[in-house]
Design an enzyme around this catalytic site. Structure first.
Site, PDB file in Angstrom:
ATOM      1  N   SER A 167       2.054  -8.503  19.825  1.00 16.83           N
ATOM      2  CA  SER A 167       2.931  -9.321  19.005  1.00 16.83           C
ATOM      3  C   SER A 167       4.150  -9.684  19.851  1.00 16.83           C
ATOM      4  O   SER A 167       4.026  -9.905  21.051  1.00 16.83           O
ATOM      5  CB  SER A 167       3.321  -8.562  17.733  1.00 16.83           C
ATOM      6  OG  SER A 167       4.158  -9.328  16.902  1.00 16.83           O
ATOM      7  N   TYR A 205       4.760 -20.300  16.924  1.00 16.86           N
ATOM      8  CA  TYR A 205       4.521 -19.080  17.692  1.00 16.86           C
ATOM      9  C   TYR A 205       5.197 -17.889  17.011  1.00 16.86           C
ATOM     10  O   TYR A 205       4.608 -16.810  16.901  1.00 16.86           O
ATOM     11  CB  TYR A 205       5.034 -19.237  19.123  1.00 16.86           C
ATOM     12  CG  TYR A 205       4.808 -18.017  19.983  1.00 16.86           C
ATOM     13  CD1 TYR A 205       3.527 -17.682  20.424  1.00 16.86           C
ATOM     14  CD2 TYR A 205       5.871 -17.189  20.354  1.00 16.86           C
ATOM     15  CE1 TYR A 205       3.310 -16.551  21.200  1.00 16.86           C
ATOM     16  CE2 TYR A 205       5.658 -16.074  21.140  1.00 16.86           C
ATOM     17  CZ  TYR A 205       4.384 -15.755  21.558  1.00 16.86           C
ATOM     18  OH  TYR A 205       4.174 -14.627  22.334  1.00 16.86           O
ATOM     19  N   LYS A 209       3.327 -14.449  15.454  1.00 18.97           N
ATOM     20  CA  LYS A 209       3.653 -13.078  15.837  1.00 18.97           C
ATOM     21  C   LYS A 209       4.014 -12.235  14.612  1.00 18.97           C
ATOM     22  O   LYS A 209       3.778 -11.023  14.586  1.00 18.97           O
ATOM     23  CB  LYS A 209       4.780 -13.071  16.859  1.00 18.97           C
ATOM     24  CG  LYS A 209       4.441 -13.755  18.191  1.00 18.97           C
ATOM     25  CD  LYS A 209       3.344 -13.033  18.963  1.00 18.97           C
ATOM     26  CE  LYS A 209       1.959 -13.612  18.848  1.00 18.97           C
ATOM     27  NZ  LYS A 209       0.958 -12.903  19.674  1.00 18.97           N
TER      28      LYS A 209
END
Length: 343
Positions: A167, A205, A209
């Site tokens: 992550s 993005y 995560k």
């Protein structure tokens, strides 16, 4: 937990803990996304620990072969195997899992490192926005398809297998709109036309995560406490990486990124140490690592949103929707979940 830009700077300027080591003799390790960057460096670290099998899973055969050759030469580890895998295709994920079940009798460590960061909407062959599929859906699919092998290995070896999802601390800065938080199907909402704008894609993005953290926590919550499998999410830190290749294409963002990297970036090798830590550390405190978010070689709190009531509701919605999506793509997953997870 909140994390400011100042906190990020402090982290990046602090000393990076040394790489964790262990004897991996007899064990099988799989690193997905291992041809470049932190995945490649992590694979080299694992190779030096002498596992019985080290499988690097890569999308590009040519880049994968180059990585395989360097691991064999630099680390003196000849058994390194290259398997092809494209997380932008559910069928590729299923083919990989089928091959693994046929050819491998154990899985001690699975590091799901492959990911993309793009600000441009691009659908996959399965008609999902590419970041959502690569970073979350396919990552979840392969993890779940390989779940029986990891659990069986843990039972036979007497030591919990480890599932590591890469992550990022950028999940602290993910800002989720109320209409997504409250949606019964938040992933579909993020995949809709309303969320294909440049602004939405600029945050994609970060969203992905956050989904990684949700997945790890939801999965671990559904595993019985006696199940010999530990899932965690790890932050590799801000590293030199080809992940941000799009940022280098325009003069202004290229200049900004170059300045940030020179001031703050760790090397890929330094970032890879976090992946290794999540995979092998704290064996004497296994429960401490279950469902954990790992950063700088320690377990830390995830974001305040993850821990909030809104976050918990969204986590459950994301899990339910993820399972619904993936069982349609891979019907065999239904029996795996029924056998190994609590309802």
């Amino acid at each position: 937990m909140k994390k400011s830009f100042f906190d990020l700077v402090v982290d990046q300027w602090s000393t990076v803990p040394p790489v964790e080591t262990a004897d991996l003799s007899g064990k099988t390790v799989v690193v997905v996304g291992a041809n470049v960057g932190i995945g490649f460096e992590a694979a080299k670290h694992f190779a030096r620990m002498n596992p019985a099998r080290l499988i690097i899973a890569c999308r590009s055969e040519s880049k994968g072969k180059a990585a395989q050759a360097e691991i064999q030469t630099v680390c003196g580890y000849k058994p390194c195997e290259l398997w092809l895998l494209d997380l932008a295709s559910f069928s590729s994920v299923e083919d990989f899992a089928d091959k693994f079940q046929r050819e491998c009798d154990r899985l001690d460590i699975l590091v799901m490192n492959a990911g993309i960061a793009t600000r441009v909407y691009q659908p996959t062959v399965d008609d999902w926005e590419s970041t959502l599929q690569v970073n979350h859906l396919s990552t979840a699919l392969l993890s779940l398809l390989l779940l029986p092998g990891m659990i069986d290995t843990g039972k036979k070896s007497g030591s919990a297998s480890r599932l590591v999802i890469v992550s990022s601390d950028v999940h602290y800065w993910a800002v989720i709109k109320d209409e997504v938080k409250q949606a019964s199907k938040p992933i579909a909402k993020l995949n809709s036309e309303d969320y294909r704008t440049p602004q939405a894609m600029g945050a994609r993005y970060l969203d992905s995560k956050l989904l990684n953290v949700f997945f790890v926590r939801a999965l671990q919550n559904r595993l019985l406490s006696t199940t010999p499998l530990t899932a965690n999410a790890v932050n590799p830190g801000f590293c030199y990486s080809s992940l941000r290749r799009e940022f280098y294409e325009k003069p202004l963002t290229n200049m900004i990124m170059c300045v940030w990297e020179k001031l703050m970036a760790w090397t890929s090798e330094q970032g890879s140490r976090q992946l290794v830590y999540a995979a092998i550390a704290e064996r004497d405190k296994e429960d401490h690592m279950k469902g954990a978010f790992v950063s700088k070689a320690e377990v830390v709190e995830p974001s305040d949103f993850v821990l909030s009531e809104d976050g918990k509701r969204m986590q459950e919605a994301v899990w339910s929707e993820t399972v619904e999506i993936l069982t349609k793509e891979a019907p065999q997953l239904r029996s795996i979940l029924q056998e190994h997870l609590a309802s």
